[in-house]
Design an enzyme around this catalytic site. Structure first.
Site, PDB file in Angstrom:
ATOM      1  N   ARG A  49       0.890  -1.325  -0.125  1.00 17.31           N
ATOM      2  CA  ARG A  49      -0.032   0.017  -0.093  1.00 17.31           C
ATOM      3  C   ARG A  49       0.767   1.367   0.100  1.00 17.31           C
ATOM      4  O   ARG A  49       0.233   2.204  -0.421  1.00 17.31           O
ATOM      5  CB  ARG A  49      -1.123  -0.142   1.166  1.00 17.31           C
ATOM      6  CG  ARG A  49      -1.921   1.253   1.215  1.00 17.31           C
ATOM      7  CD  ARG A  49      -3.110   0.938   1.898  1.00 17.31           C
ATOM      8  NE  ARG A  49      -3.013   0.354   3.100  1.00 17.31           N
ATOM      9  CZ  ARG A  49      -2.296   0.456   4.312  1.00 17.31           C
ATOM     10  NH1 ARG A  49      -2.077   1.939   4.643  1.00 17.31           N
ATOM     11  NH2 ARG A  49      -2.053  -0.350   5.420  1.00 17.31           N
ATOM     12  N   ASP A 174      -6.245  21.168 -12.817  1.00 18.97           N
ATOM     13  CA  ASP A 174      -6.653  19.906 -13.148  1.00 18.97           C
ATOM     14  C   ASP A 174      -6.129  19.958 -14.831  1.00 18.97           C
ATOM     15  O   ASP A 174      -6.604  20.555 -15.633  1.00 18.97           O
ATOM     16  CB  ASP A 174      -8.124  19.782 -13.128  1.00 18.97           C
ATOM     17  CG  ASP A 174      -8.493  18.335 -13.748  1.00 18.97           C
ATOM     18  OD1 ASP A 174      -7.994  17.931 -14.776  1.00 18.97           O
ATOM     19  OD2 ASP A 174      -9.392  17.776 -13.242  1.00 18.97           O
TER      20      ASP A 174
HETATM   21  C1  LIG Z   1     -11.314  17.126 -15.778  1.00 21.53           C
HETATM   22  C2  LIG Z   1     -11.498  15.989 -15.159  1.00 21.53           C
HETATM   23  N1  LIG Z   1     -10.999  15.583 -13.952  1.00 21.53           N
HETATM   24  C3  LIG Z   1     -10.994  14.544 -13.194  1.00 21.53           C
HETATM   25  C4  LIG Z   1     -11.876  13.412 -13.795  1.00 21.53           C
HETATM   26  C5  LIG Z   1     -12.030  12.151 -12.843  1.00 21.53           C
HETATM   27  O1  LIG Z   1     -11.244  11.270 -13.369  1.00 21.53           O
HETATM   28  P1  LIG Z   1     -11.501   9.946 -13.038  1.00 21.53           P
HETATM   29  O2  LIG Z   1     -12.724   9.496 -14.009  1.00 21.53           O
HETATM   30  O3  LIG Z   1     -10.416   9.175 -13.639  1.00 21.53           O
HETATM   31  O4  LIG Z   1     -11.884   9.635 -11.863  1.00 21.53           O
HETATM   32  C6  LIG Z   1     -12.430  13.568 -14.890  1.00 21.53           C
HETATM   33  C7  LIG Z   1     -13.217  12.505 -15.473  1.00 21.53           C
HETATM   34  O5  LIG Z   1     -13.926  12.828 -16.446  1.00 21.53           O
HETATM   35  C8  LIG Z   1     -12.281  14.851 -15.453  1.00 21.53           C
HETATM   36  O6  LIG Z   1     -13.040  14.961 -16.823  1.00 21.53           O
END
Ligand SMILES: Cc1ncc(COP(=O)(O)O)c(C=O)c1O
Length: 381
Positions: A49, A174
């Site tokens: 882990r 992000d």
């Molecule tokens: C911009 C963005 N951030 C985060 C995520 C979350 O990712 P995951 O589906 O891999 O958990 C997504 C999923 O569509 C996304 O579009």
């Protein structure tokens, strides 16, 4: 890796160990819940882990792409949401304030609910016009999503980072849609680059993955500690598949970005299409800012647009042959969906998010044009 190496060279070599005679260039996945550990417990590998050699290589690879010019640490997670939650929940405490985008990924409201439940103040503003900038005073963390999913608005990351820095707030970006080849948030001033590797990073629609990259070792340690605490760990097979996929990252993102731009250009000629968005289109409201911070003309693989109503959009999706009706984005096979079907995004009923793959552009454009004709009730062959 030399400093002048191009993105394709970096992508194929990222995270590979020094060559060892008779060993593969990318060693296979290590399946281990625990490791031989005589005497005093000491790393690098003690318990499954905490660490795994297959994660280490992938983390090294992603770090080389997110931050080739300055040391950075990367921590991988079993999904993008695992990575998003790790930053938010490792950094925020009761009484802190966080600024989220109001038009970001549709699971952010779930995160908001959880944060508020823990006594964190959540402020929101749209991505466009750098509106989040006005809310950073007194905040501990600014969360940016640029380009935002699914509306494709973009904010000026450097400008927001400057405002956050002046206010004493950390910044997380992000980077899912852009990928590290399309945008390097840490170079633009962010503290964390976070992404869902489920999308374009791995690109084959067969792996869920997430990661956090950051340059401050204390921040990385906090994220790692959160992973250990939550136990949200990546399977070695997924980590290995993701690493293997990185070798083609530049080929995929370049082809997908070029295809997306070609499709966006074709869609702007269609009278039934409104609200067309793609940051690569010169007339897109996001283009100027995107061009100033995204790399190599890689504006992503997503094109968003609106058809007259829900029924029209459903006829269009049903008539596509080369574009799968599916959620997610970033894969080598084109996919599309009526985003309103989920109920989480503030979009019109006829809003389509189309993720462009690596098909031959002529085939893809012909398929989309034919499906649009069909959806309008025109004769189709
Ligand atoms: C911009 C963005 N951030 C985060 C995520 C979350 O990712 P995951 O589906 O891999 O958990 C997504 C999923 O569509 C996304 O579009």
């Amino acid at each position: 890796m030399t400093e002048t190496a191009g993105d394709g060279t970096r992508a194929v070599r990222a995270g590979l160990p020094e060559p060892v005679a008779h060993e593969p260039s990318l060693p296979g996945p290590v399946f281990a819940a625990h490791y031989h550990l005589p005497g005093e417990p000491a790393g690098p590998y003690t318990y499954g882990r905490d660490e795994n050699p297959t994660w280490t290589r992938l983390e090294q690879a992603i770090g080389e792409l997110e931050s080739p010019e300055a040391p950075a640490e990367t921590v991988v997670f079993p999904s993008g949401m695992g990575a998003v939650s790790a930053v938010l929940f490792s950094q925020l405490r009761s009484g802190d304030a966080v600024v989220l985008p109001s038009d970001g990924y549709q699971a952010l409201p779930l995160v908001r609910e959880a944060l508020e439940g823990y006594g964190v103040e959540v402020r929101t503003a749209p991505t466009a016009g750098d509106a989040q900038r006005t809310l950073v005073d007194g905040a501990r963390l600014l969360w940016i999503e640029s380009p935002a999913n699914p509306g494709l608005d973009v904010c000026d990351i450097r400008r927001l980072c400057r405002a956050a820095r002046a206010a004493g707030a950390l910044v997380a970006v992000d980077n899912t849609l852009a990928t590290p080849l399309g945008q390097r948030p840490l170079d633009l001033g962010a503290d964390f680059s976070v992404a869902s590797g489920t999308k374009a990073l791995t690109g084959h629609g067969d792996v869920l993955l997430g990661y956090v990259s950051c340059r401050d070792p204390r921040s990385a340690a906090a994220v790692r500690k959160w992973r250990k605490t939550a136990g949200a760990v990546t399977g070695p097979m997924e980590a290995w598949l993701a690493h293997r996929s990185l070798a083609t990252l530049q080929l995929r993102v370049d082809r997908q970005a070029a295809n997306a731009l070609a499709l966006a250009r074709a869609l702007r000629e269609r009278p039934e299409v409104t609200g067309l968005r793609h940051p690569g289109l010169p007339e897109d409201p996001a283009h100027t800012v995107a061009a100033g911070q995204m790399r190599g003309g890689r504006f992503g693989c997503v094109v968003s647009f609106t058809l007259p109503d829900r029924a029209h959009a459903e006829r269009f999706l049903g008539a596509l042959l080369l574009v799968d009706e599916a959620t997610s984005f970033g894969g080598v096979r084109s996919s599309a969906e009526r985003r309103g079907r989920w109920g989480g995004d503030a979009v019109p009923e006829g809003f389509i998010r189309l993720s462009v793959g690596v098909e031959d552009p002529d085939d893809l454009l012909a398929d989309v044009e034919r499906a649009l004709d069909r959806a309008r009730g025109r004769a189709a062959t």
